[in-house]
Design a protein around this motif. Structure first.
Motif, mmCIF file in Angstrom:
data_model
loop_
_atom_site.group_PDB
_atom_site.id
_atom_site.type_symbol
_atom_site.label_atom_id
_atom_site.label_comp_id
_atom_site.label_asym_id
_atom_site.label_seq_id
_atom_site.Cartn_x
_atom_site.Cartn_y
_atom_site.Cartn_z
ATOM 1 N N MET A 1 47.098 3.953 9.097
ATOM 2 C CA MET A 1 47.330 3.501 7.605
ATOM 3 C C MET A 1 48.429 2.412 8.299
ATOM 4 S SD MET A 1 49.937 5.606 5.644
ATOM 5 C CE MET A 1 49.269 7.048 4.402
ATOM 6 N N GLN A 2 47.543 1.450 7.185
ATOM 7 C CA GLN A 2 47.675 -0.093 6.967
ATOM 8 C C GLN A 2 49.192 0.198 6.343
ATOM 9 O OE1 GLN A 2 45.474 -2.340 4.447
ATOM 10 N NE2 GLN A 2 46.604 -4.392 4.082
ATOM 11 N N ILE A 3 50.277 -0.576 6.737
ATOM 12 C CA ILE A 3 51.847 -1.735 6.460
ATOM 13 C C ILE A 3 51.569 -2.443 5.775
ATOM 14 C CG2 ILE A 3 54.031 -1.873 7.211
ATOM 15 C CD1 ILE A 3 53.487 0.329 9.938
ATOM 16 N N LEU A 4 52.130 -2.108 4.708
ATOM 17 C CA LEU A 4 52.000 -3.346 3.543
ATOM 18 C C LEU A 4 53.265 -4.008 3.659
ATOM 19 C CD1 LEU A 4 50.417 -1.241 -0.123
ATOM 20 C CD2 LEU A 4 49.992 -3.096 1.580
ATOM 21 N N ALA A 5 54.434 -3.713 3.658
ATOM 22 C CA ALA A 5 55.969 -4.348 3.782
ATOM 23 C C ALA A 5 56.568 -3.212 4.894
ATOM 24 C CB ALA A 5 56.193 -4.493 2.213
ATOM 25 N N ILE A 6 58.224 -4.132 4.873
ATOM 26 C CA ILE A 6 58.979 -3.795 5.181
ATOM 27 C C ILE A 6 59.959 -3.825 3.945
ATOM 28 C CG2 ILE A 6 60.614 -3.284 7.024
ATOM 29 C CD1 ILE A 6 58.717 -4.311 9.082
ATOM 30 N N THR A 7 61.065 -2.719 3.134
ATOM 31 C CA THR A 7 61.892 -3.159 2.358
ATOM 32 C C THR A 7 63.304 -2.710 2.783
ATOM 33 O OG1 THR A 7 61.470 -1.142 1.243
ATOM 34 C CG2 THR A 7 60.145 -2.671 0.217
ATOM 35 N N ILE A 8 64.123 -3.243 2.197
ATOM 36 C CA ILE A 8 65.524 -3.030 2.463
ATOM 37 C C ILE A 8 66.300 -2.097 1.435
ATOM 38 C CG2 ILE A 8 67.516 -3.554 3.809
ATOM 39 C CD1 ILE A 8 66.031 -5.717 5.316
ATOM 40 N N TYR A 9 66.805 -0.738 1.745
ATOM 41 C CA TYR A 9 67.894 -0.522 0.655
ATOM 42 C C TYR A 9 68.690 0.430 1.365
ATOM 43 C CZ TYR A 9 67.352 2.579 -3.984
ATOM 44 O OH TYR A 9 67.630 2.682 -5.329
ATOM 45 N N SER A 10 69.535 0.569 0.152
ATOM 46 C CA SER A 10 71.059 1.031 0.865
ATOM 47 C C SER A 10 70.856 0.650 2.347
ATOM 48 C CB SER A 10 71.084 2.740 0.455
ATOM 49 O OG SER A 10 70.701 3.017 -0.947
ATOM 50 N N LYS A 11 71.247 -0.266 2.578
ATOM 51 C CA LYS A 11 70.580 -0.145 4.662
ATOM 52 C C LYS A 11 70.625 0.425 5.082
ATOM 53 C CE LYS A 11 76.118 -1.401 4.317
ATOM 54 N NZ LYS A 11 76.906 -1.095 3.865
ATOM 55 N N LYS A 12 69.087 0.863 4.580
ATOM 56 C CA LYS A 12 68.043 1.595 5.693
ATOM 57 C C LYS A 12 66.365 0.587 4.758
ATOM 58 C CE LYS A 12 68.778 6.554 4.764
ATOM 59 N NZ LYS A 12 69.360 7.343 3.962
ATOM 60 N N ILE A 13 66.196 0.726 6.443
ATOM 61 C CA ILE A 13 64.708 0.192 6.775
ATOM 62 C C ILE A 13 63.786 0.925 6.059
ATOM 63 C CG2 ILE A 13 62.968 -1.374 7.967
ATOM 64 C CD1 ILE A 13 65.984 -1.980 9.089
ATOM 65 N N TYR A 14 62.629 0.867 5.263
ATOM 66 C CA TYR A 14 61.345 1.368 5.120
ATOM 67 C C TYR A 14 60.085 0.757 5.070
ATOM 68 C CZ TYR A 14 64.612 4.350 2.254
ATOM 69 O OH TYR A 14 65.564 5.029 2.057
ATOM 70 N N PHE A 15 59.265 1.586 5.992
ATOM 71 C CA PHE A 15 57.877 1.298 6.142
ATOM 72 C C PHE A 15 57.020 1.118 4.671
ATOM 73 C CE2 PHE A 15 59.889 1.040 10.167
ATOM 74 C CZ PHE A 15 59.774 -0.130 10.073
ATOM 75 N N VAL A 16 56.623 0.067 4.023
ATOM 76 C CA VAL A 16 55.746 0.754 3.265
ATOM 77 C C VAL A 16 54.690 0.582 3.111
ATOM 78 C CG1 VAL A 16 54.927 0.439 0.922
ATOM 79 C CG2 VAL A 16 57.327 0.193 1.321
ATOM 80 N N ASN A 17 53.760 1.967 3.197
ATOM 81 C CA ASN A 17 52.127 1.873 3.867
ATOM 82 C C ASN A 17 51.409 2.387 2.786
ATOM 83 O OD1 ASN A 17 52.894 2.792 6.599
ATOM 84 N ND2 ASN A 17 53.611 4.298 5.889
#
Lengths: 139, 122, 111, 139, 122, 111
Positions: A1-17
């Protein structure tokens, strides 16, 4: 899966596929807002780098794929917007063949690049999609 | 990748074509074999559709026998919310007799929705 | 059968919002001694059966001094037995509806 | 005014005059029941000897006046029923020209004896009618 | 013989086209001169249409300026139910400023319906 | 932002019947500690403003442990000021909706 972005929300890191969407629209244009929202959401999805496999029109939603309508000057041109949306973004637009029959719409009356298919093609799209968003018949 | 689908019905089956179209759609997407499972859930006013006394001919509308045949021939599971039946005054013995029509509680339906890959209201 | 105004109401009485508006208007009109008939037609017949739950707003409407009718064909189409309908409601056929429409000077189509 | 009948109800005698009706239908066929009820009520009205000036289709109701649709064998043929109803009873059927434009329907796609007119013709009918029954857009 | 007409609106003006079509219809039937009077009544969720903050462009839908012009040019009387405004949280000062838009009570609207020859909900 | 299921709810919360059904299902799901998001979209945003009356069923929904969002464009289109929206609801733009849809494995379209 292609990772599009990494976002930070409520001190957690999310990888956006990269996520693959399919849309289903079941309401007629100018009476209900389904088609408008589909276009708004669709633009936002593509802007974020996700993919839309296609748009399937079911029920009186098939009227949304009709070309050659005459609007007053103050009205938004939904068939044109839809045409630009699918053409500019290389996606497919299908209208349900059963409902094309029930409404008497002919394939040559559909907007550019739209075609009529059965529900089998919708299930194929579903099976290839991560998310399916359905805009119901309204009311 | 979607494998299982739930279609929800809430509207009266005479006033609107939602019940019939939910089944037509469910049967249609199950016909090809790309999906594994499709459940149709009847709640609210839609439950009248599954009463054995449902009789659209009284207002000169179509008998749903074709739609019921579609339902039977396809691998659809049809569930009807118990509390909606009670509100409508439909007893379990009043339901159409099809193997794939079952009564379900709110608890079960809530779980079905969690388990399915996608859910939509028609 | 000498009402001044008849409403044809066609929405499920379980859809609160619409019945709210009708109830407000009819309450006011009956307070002024105007004679009103309401014909429940289409999905308007939903909620009338004592076998099931009668929505509280419909119950309020039935407690007003109005004549309330329900279309028998619409009841039967939905599988609702006219015998089970709240006795404050009179079940009628199309020919009786025509008489009501012909004899009541004003019709409000709420459907 | 022509007296059609004398009926006795609750010990009172009523003289039933001939009443002139107009119908307006604003919902599409096969999705909502408006057109079906209009036909049922219309038959009952004529059977009692009253008159129907005509039927006016507005909004997505104009789809109800379209001919040349393909139904499955188990479906009622609403355009045919409508055609028979107006032809057999010598009444007019108008579809709103504004909504014919918005939907892209052409006059030649309408059922037998139907034509497109503006709202002015509806108001003319209204002014000539004792009762106007409106079947709303549904939902 | 119908001389006066009332059109009722109850539905949200974005979710459905009822508000616009009620005005288009009202203006259309008043244009020829066969009828004497047409009132349009906004209640329920339809009242958002008459808020000066109503702004369909935010969802890329049509600005209703043409419809408002139609309303002004024709002899339509537009009334909005006071209690519906309160429920929606719209103050009288928030209403669009047109001479033919007026706030009315349930009492007044009930009387209007009694006085009109026909009433219908769009 | 790690919900398992997101509902897109598109009906006026003043139409009791539909909200009833959603509320019943979501109540059950949250009892089982499932993390749920609800996005009020289309007419679903109606009833969220504290300037007006918040329907009691919406209030019940907001008292559950769910994340509730409302689409800012839908609010603004109807002339509802996002600042007046109940603080238990987070107002979001389309790009935030896309993130929610992309990050939540399951979507239920109730519109």
């Amino acid at each position: 899966m292609q990772i599009l972005a990494i976002t930070i929300y409520s001190k957690k890191i999310y990888f956006v596929n990269m996520v693959v969407f399919t849309f289903v629209v079941c309401a007629e244009p100018y009476k209900f807002e389904a088609l408008d929202t589909m276009l708004n959401l669709g633009q936002a999805i593509l802007k974020k780098g996700h993919q839309i496999l296609g748009i399937y029109f079911y029920g009186s939603g098939v009227y949304s794929a009709k070309r050659d309508i005459k609007l007053s000057s103050s009205m938004r041109d939904l068939p044109k917007r839809l045409e630009n949306f699918i053409e500019g973004n290389n996606m497919e637009l299908f209208a349900c063949s059963t409902w094309m029959n029930f409404t008497g719409l002919k394939p040559e009356q559909l907007i550019e690049n739209a075609s009529q298919v059965g529900l089998g093609d919708l299930s194929k799209w579903m099976a290839e999609s991560d998310r399916v968003i359905v805009f119901g018949p309204g009311g | 990748m979607v494998k299982s689908v739930i279609i929800l019905c809430e509207d009266s089956p005479i006033g609107k074509n939602s019940a019939i179209e939910a089944i037509r759609m469910g049967a249609g997407i199950m016909a090809v074999g790309d999906l594994e499972e499709c459940k149709i859930i009847f709640m609210g006013d839609s439950v009248y559709f599954l009463s054995k006394y449902f009789n659209p001919e009284k207002v000169n509308m179509d008998v749903p026998s074709n739609i019921f045949r579609m339902m039977e021939l396809s691998d659809l599971d049809v569930y009807v919310l118990d509390s909606a039946l009670e509100i409508a005054g439909i007893k379990q013995s009043d339901l159409v007799e099809f193997d794939n029509v079952k009564v379900a509680s709110n608890k079960e339906i809530s779980r079905f929705i969690l388990e399915a890959d996608i859910t939509y209201r028609y | 059968m000498n009402e001044e105004l008849v409403y044809l109401y066609g929405f499920s009485t379980r859809k609160q919002m619409y019945l709210d508006n009708l109830l407000g208007i009819v309450s006011e009109q009956t307070e002024n001694k105007v004679s009103i008939a309401i014909v429940l037609i289409h999905d308007g017949v939903i909620g009338t059966s004592q076998s099931g739950t009668i929505p509280s707003l419909l119950d309020k409407l039935l407690s007003l001094s109005v004549s309330v009718f329900a279309m028998t064909p619409d009841l039967l189409a939905r599988g609702i037995e006219p015998n089970t309908v709240d006795p404050r409601i009179k079940c009628i056929e199309y020919d009786e509806l025509v008489d009501i429409l012909a004899q009541t000077p004003k019709v409000a189509s709420w459907m």
